[in-house]
Design a protein around this motif. Structure first.
Motif, PDB file in Angstrom:
ATOM      1  N   ALA B 392       0.816  -1.179   0.001  1.00 42.87           N
ATOM      2  CA  ALA B 392      -0.050  -0.003  -0.041  1.00 42.87           C
ATOM      3  C   ALA B 392       0.926   1.175   0.175  1.00 42.87           C
ATOM      4  O   ALA B 392       2.302   1.408   0.359  1.00 42.87           O
ATOM      5  CB  ALA B 392      -0.870   0.036   1.337  1.00 42.87           C
ATOM      6  N   THR B 393       0.309   2.344  -0.475  1.00 39.22           N
ATOM      7  CA  THR B 393       0.916   3.685  -0.512  1.00 39.22           C
ATOM      8  C   THR B 393       0.129   4.529   0.285  1.00 39.22           C
ATOM      9  O   THR B 393       0.700   5.561   0.590  1.00 39.22           O
ATOM     10  CB  THR B 393       1.097   4.091  -2.161  1.00 39.22           C
ATOM     11  OG1 THR B 393      -0.227   4.230  -2.716  1.00 39.22           O
ATOM     12  CG2 THR B 393       2.000   3.461  -2.768  1.00 39.22           C
ATOM     13  N   LYS B 394      -1.041   4.426   0.810  1.00 41.40           N
ATOM     14  CA  LYS B 394      -1.776   5.119   1.524  1.00 41.40           C
ATOM     15  C   LYS B 394      -2.734   4.391   2.342  1.00 41.40           C
ATOM     16  O   LYS B 394      -3.074   3.427   2.084  1.00 41.40           O
ATOM     17  CB  LYS B 394      -2.666   5.950   0.591  1.00 41.40           C
ATOM     18  CG  LYS B 394      -3.504   7.155   1.202  1.00 41.40           C
ATOM     19  CD  LYS B 394      -4.205   7.787  -0.002  1.00 41.40           C
ATOM     20  CE  LYS B 394      -3.569   8.989  -0.461  1.00 41.40           C
ATOM     21  NZ  LYS B 394      -4.213   9.501  -1.258  1.00 41.40           N
ATOM     22  N   LEU B 395      -2.739   5.007   3.354  1.00 40.69           N
ATOM     23  CA  LEU B 395      -3.782   4.594   4.651  1.00 40.69           C
ATOM     24  C   LEU B 395      -4.707   5.473   5.050  1.00 40.69           C
ATOM     25  O   LEU B 395      -4.449   6.514   5.399  1.00 40.69           O
ATOM     26  CB  LEU B 395      -2.729   4.200   5.700  1.00 40.69           C
ATOM     27  CG  LEU B 395      -3.257   3.403   7.084  1.00 40.69           C
ATOM     28  CD1 LEU B 395      -2.219   2.676   7.530  1.00 40.69           C
ATOM     29  CD2 LEU B 395      -3.970   4.023   8.019  1.00 40.69           C
ATOM     30  N   LYS B 396      -5.974   5.056   4.890  1.00 37.80           N
ATOM     31  CA  LYS B 396      -7.173   5.853   5.035  1.00 37.80           C
ATOM     32  C   LYS B 396      -7.970   5.535   6.287  1.00 37.80           C
ATOM     33  O   LYS B 396      -8.590   4.489   6.546  1.00 37.80           O
ATOM     34  CB  LYS B 396      -8.081   6.126   3.891  1.00 37.80           C
ATOM     35  CG  LYS B 396      -7.387   6.650   2.573  1.00 37.80           C
ATOM     36  CD  LYS B 396      -8.591   6.701   1.500  1.00 37.80           C
ATOM     37  CE  LYS B 396      -9.443   7.912   1.498  1.00 37.80           C
ATOM     38  NZ  LYS B 396     -10.464   8.021   0.526  1.00 37.80           N
ATOM     39  N   PHE B 397      -7.862   6.391   7.251  1.00 41.61           N
ATOM     40  CA  PHE B 397      -8.482   6.118   8.604  1.00 41.61           C
ATOM     41  C   PHE B 397     -10.046   6.355   8.373  1.00 41.61           C
ATOM     42  O   PHE B 397     -10.356   7.405   7.893  1.00 41.61           O
ATOM     43  CB  PHE B 397      -7.851   7.113   9.772  1.00 41.61           C
ATOM     44  CG  PHE B 397      -6.934   6.483  10.584  1.00 41.61           C
ATOM     45  CD1 PHE B 397      -7.373   5.713  11.728  1.00 41.61           C
ATOM     46  CD2 PHE B 397      -5.567   6.682  10.172  1.00 41.61           C
ATOM     47  CE1 PHE B 397      -6.419   5.030  12.329  1.00 41.61           C
ATOM     48  CE2 PHE B 397      -4.475   6.132  11.042  1.00 41.61           C
ATOM     49  CZ  PHE B 397      -5.095   5.157  12.236  1.00 41.61           C
ATOM     50  N   ASP B 398     -10.708   5.204   8.950  1.00 43.20           N
ATOM     51  CA  ASP B 398     -12.126   5.381   8.800  1.00 43.20           C
ATOM     52  C   ASP B 398     -12.733   6.545   9.481  1.00 43.20           C
ATOM     53  O   ASP B 398     -12.327   6.890  10.515  1.00 43.20           O
ATOM     54  CB  ASP B 398     -12.846   3.839   9.162  1.00 43.20           C
ATOM     55  CG  ASP B 398     -14.045   3.980   9.004  1.00 43.20           C
ATOM     56  OD1 ASP B 398     -14.672   3.878   7.689  1.00 43.20           O
ATOM     57  OD2 ASP B 398     -14.961   4.004  10.083  1.00 43.20           O
TER      58      ASP B 398
END
Lengths: 299, 472
Positions: B392-398
């Motif tokens: 992954a290149t990005k992590l999106k917090f819910d």
């Protein structure tokens, strides 16, 4: 012939900055792979509304002289199956209905949507002939579940991915030649060896974007796969298989009649196509005379 | 139908003293259990579990059958509650079985203190229990479940730390078509759903709708949505709306493409059409359509001098297709966009899907230069140990997590810690669902790379997005 398919109104450019419409228009022109022409969306808006207004659609089509002429020609062509000769866009609309009109407009728009189409005259002419023969074959053989308008549209869109790849990659021409000449591997396998995708996938994506029916999109994706027309166990065979079989047979007829054969597709897909359509090479030859008439009418 | 009631909003919460433990809490590992069946050796095993005093698993079906007979006689109700402790395996792994047994014994005591000593209680796994509640109405049962969440949640000493247990509870009410096993299985499934939703909560699973009116109604609604979707795909009833992701300095980092569907003036929400599309396989065509439209949008943004990425959601059905990479490249070629111009968003469970085709597709996309974002991070089986292996290149917090900011200091601590960690792993961190100025300030203070939410802008059609960009 280079024609714009966009009907974005020209606006002024205050303060030297491009207006949004102009900016969008320029942006779309800069991308040389055609997005869906706006006319298709406008017709679709009417088709989707609760009370579609034929008059408004007629006005939209008439505003584009080339499109109007194309629609009359298509409506009067044998493969759209009208018994009456239509003389006006309004008549064509009423007789074809909105669905077929939208299909016809997509078909007419395809070639015009590609800038510099003149560079690919032979390609488009050949597509138009295969489409016409496909429509006629579908009408003559009447395979279950297949209508002539779908066969015609499929014939036209089937290989549009080739033009896109030709425009994008300078050396795709060599791959194309190799794919045409390969009697062993599937056409798309040869393309996939050189590129991360192939013209069938590209074409089906474009067809999806242009709101063509699912069967047509799926058939475009699979039209070089022998398994797509060899599945005779399925009962009834899918409409998509018949679309592929009809267009392969149309292409073969064209090559027989013009004596120009530069592909190996019939070697790979011919037998399965004939089987699916209940034809033999012999019965196919009996269709030559009529097919020649259709070709003459197309040109 | 699922019904979900949260436990105290404690998910991902963290205190300084408990940081190590709470970060572990992000992982809710599930141990594979034996299938529930009548144990042929039942007669040879003692009926009671020595640690808890509960009945053992093998006598479960017999006890439930007895309660069935009783309920039939009195025409009364019967509820089964399936309890599974969250992240208990870590207690086992870190402290050994003796300590773990002591924890189990104390939790059993807490369960008993809520439901009473006369109830039928089963220990069905190392950290799983079943509570059978006859002759109660649904609200009473839900109240009991709520009390169980609270009472289990109390800290207890474990080694040198204070351990806070948590439990996921699945509730099933007996229906006329149930047998003992189907009732227990349904409670088990409800528990799994509670776990999937983040744990520390209960989920009620109603009986499958009978083949009468309601089942037919459901089927009819699904058919209607399916026909709308077909119509939308063939008649132009689909549209993408775009929601901006902004960097802390206010510049546009990316836009996320979200699908909208309406036919003949009737809009169908993604919550309605996505499940149907997944069930019918239409999701693949919808996904391909939105992939091409998103790349087109990226191209037009670039023509405007805007280098923001366009993020597009991809489904499991797309990623398990052998032609996924072909389609991805076809879209990029058609729109003439470099791979770095788009980003694929997928859930963490999809990232961790072990099937070779999914992994090959993900790595192929990454190798081509397409960005990969972990969507809804923090809601499911999020596990820090997995982060290091994902391409992954990005992590999106819910958004559910962000909504606890800024009041929940422990949530903030987690956000800050994971943002730093993700940064060191080479990933950008995005906080989704930013709705207030305070949440934005907290997210910025935590160091996130970008924020997304109604505070900045709602999802909007492409033309509106271009106007919005120009107006800034």
């Amino acid at each position: 012939m280079v024609e714009s398919t966009m009907n974005v109104p020209t606006r002024g450019r205050p303060n030297g900055r491009p207006s949004l419409a102009n900016a969008l228009d320029d942006a779309i022109r800069a991308i040389d792979i055609p997005p869906r022409p706006q006319i298709i969306d406008r017709i679709r808006v009417e088709v989707l509304s609760e009370n579609p207004c034929f008059h408004r659609i007629g006005q939209l089509i008439k505003a584009d002289v080339g499109l109007a002429a194309g629609l009359l020609k298509t409506a009067n062509s044998p493969y759209f199956g009208l018994r009456t000769r239509v003389r006006s866009v309004s008549e064509a609309l009423v007789l074809l209905g909105l669905e077929l009109t939208a299909r016809a407009v997509a078909a007419i728009s395809l070639r015009r949507a590609f800038p510099d189409s003149a560079h690919y005259v032979r390609f488009w002419d050949s597509s138009a002939r295969i489409a016409a023969l496909s429509g006629w074959l579908a009408q003559t053989l009447a395979p279950p579940g297949l209508n002539a308008a779908d066969a015609y549209t499929f014939g036209l869109f089937r290989d549009c991915g080739i033009v896109i790849l030709l425009r994008r990659f300078a050396d795709y021409r060599q791959t194309l030649a190799r794919a045409n000449g390969d009697a062993e591997r599937s056409f798309t396998a040869v393309e996939q060896a050189d590129y991360p995708t192939d013209h069938a996938v590209v074409g089906s994506l474009l067809a999806t974007e242009w709101w063509l029916p699912d069967e047509i999109c799926q058939a475009i994706r699979a039209h070089h796969e022998p398994s797509a027309i060899a599945c005779l166990g399925a009962d009834p065979p899918l409409v998509g298989s018949r679309l592929i079989a009809v267009s392969q047979t149309a292409e073969h007829l064209l090559q027989q009649l013009t004596g120009a054969s530069r592909t190996q597709e019939w070697t790979k897909l011919g037998q399965a196509s004939l089987l699916l359509l209940g034809l033999t090479e012999e019965s196919l030859r009996e269709l030559h005379a009529e097919a020649a008439t259709i070709l003459a009418a197309t040109d | 139908m699922w019904r979900q009631i949260d436990g105290r909003s404690r998910r991902l919460a963290i205190g300084d003293a408990e940081r190590r433990d709470s970060i572990k809490r992000l992982g809710t590992t599930r141990v594979r259990r034996r299938p529930l069946a009548v144990d042929s050796c039942a007669a040879a095993t003692p009926e009671r579990d020595p640690t808890t005093g509960f009945f053992v698993r093998s006598v479960g079906p017999r006890l439930v059958a007895r309660l069935f007979v009783e309920a039939d006689r009195t025409r009364g109700t019967l509820f089964a509650l399936w309890l599974d402790l969250d992240r208990f395996r870590q207690v086992n792994d870190s402290f050994g079985y003796a300590e773990a047994d002591a924890v189990i014994a104390r939790i059993a005591e807490r369960i008993r203190s809520v439901v009473g000593v006369r109830r039928t209680l089963l220990r069905v796994g190392s950290d799983e229990f079943v509570v059978l509640l006859p002759a109660l109405d649904a609200p009473s049962v839900e109240r009991i479940a709520g009390q169980l969440l609270v009472v289990v949640d109390q800290p207890m000493p474990l080694g040198s730390i204070l351990f806070r247990p948590a439990v996921s509870i699945g509730i099933a009410a007996r229906s006329s078509t149930d047998d003992p096993l189907s009732l227990l299985e349904r409670a088990d499934r409800a528990m799994m759903e509670a776990k999937r939703q983040g744990g520390n909560r209960f989920v009620v699973k109603a009986a499958e709708p009978p083949r009468g009116a309601s089942g037919a109604q459901l089927a009819r609604e699904e058919l209607e949505v399916e026909s709308i979707l077909h119509g939308a795909l063939e008649n132009g009833g689909l549209e993408l709306h775009y929601q901006p992701l902004l960097r802390p300095d206010g510049s546009l980092e990316a836009v996320e493409a979200l699908m909208r569907c309406s036919v003949a003036g009737r809009a169908v929400s993604p919550q309605q059409f996505i499940p149907v599309a997944e069930k019918t396989g239409l999701i693949v065509r919808l996904g391909e359509w939105s992939l091409l439209q998103s790349t087109r949008c990226a191209a037009r943004l670039r023509c405007q001098g805007c280098r923001a990425k366009v993020a597009v959601n991809v489904s499991r059905a797309q990623l398990t297709s052998p032609s996924f990479l072909s389609v991805l490249h076809a879209a990029l070629i058609c729109a003439d966009v470099p791979p770095a111009g788009i980003e694929l968003e997928l859930t963490e469970s999809l990232f961790m899907d072990a099937s070779p085709i999914v992994q090959a597709n993900l790595r192929g996309a990454r190798a081509a230069g397409v960005g990969l974002a972990i969507d809804d991070f923090g809601t499911g089986y999020s596990s820090l140990s997995n982060l290091k292996d994902l391409p992954a290149t990005k992590l999106k917090f819910d958004r559910a997590f962000i909504s606890e900011l800024p009041a929940d200091r422990r949530a903030f601590a987690i956000l800050r810690a994971i943002t730093r960690l993700a940064g060191e792993l080479g990933m950008l961190v995005v906080a989704e669902g930013i709705e207030t100025v305070e949440q934005l300030a907290a997210a910025k203070a935590a160091g996130v790379d970008a924020t997304q939410g109604f505070l900045h802008a709602r999802p909007m059609p492409e033309e509106a997005l271009l106007e919005w960009l120009r107006a800034r």
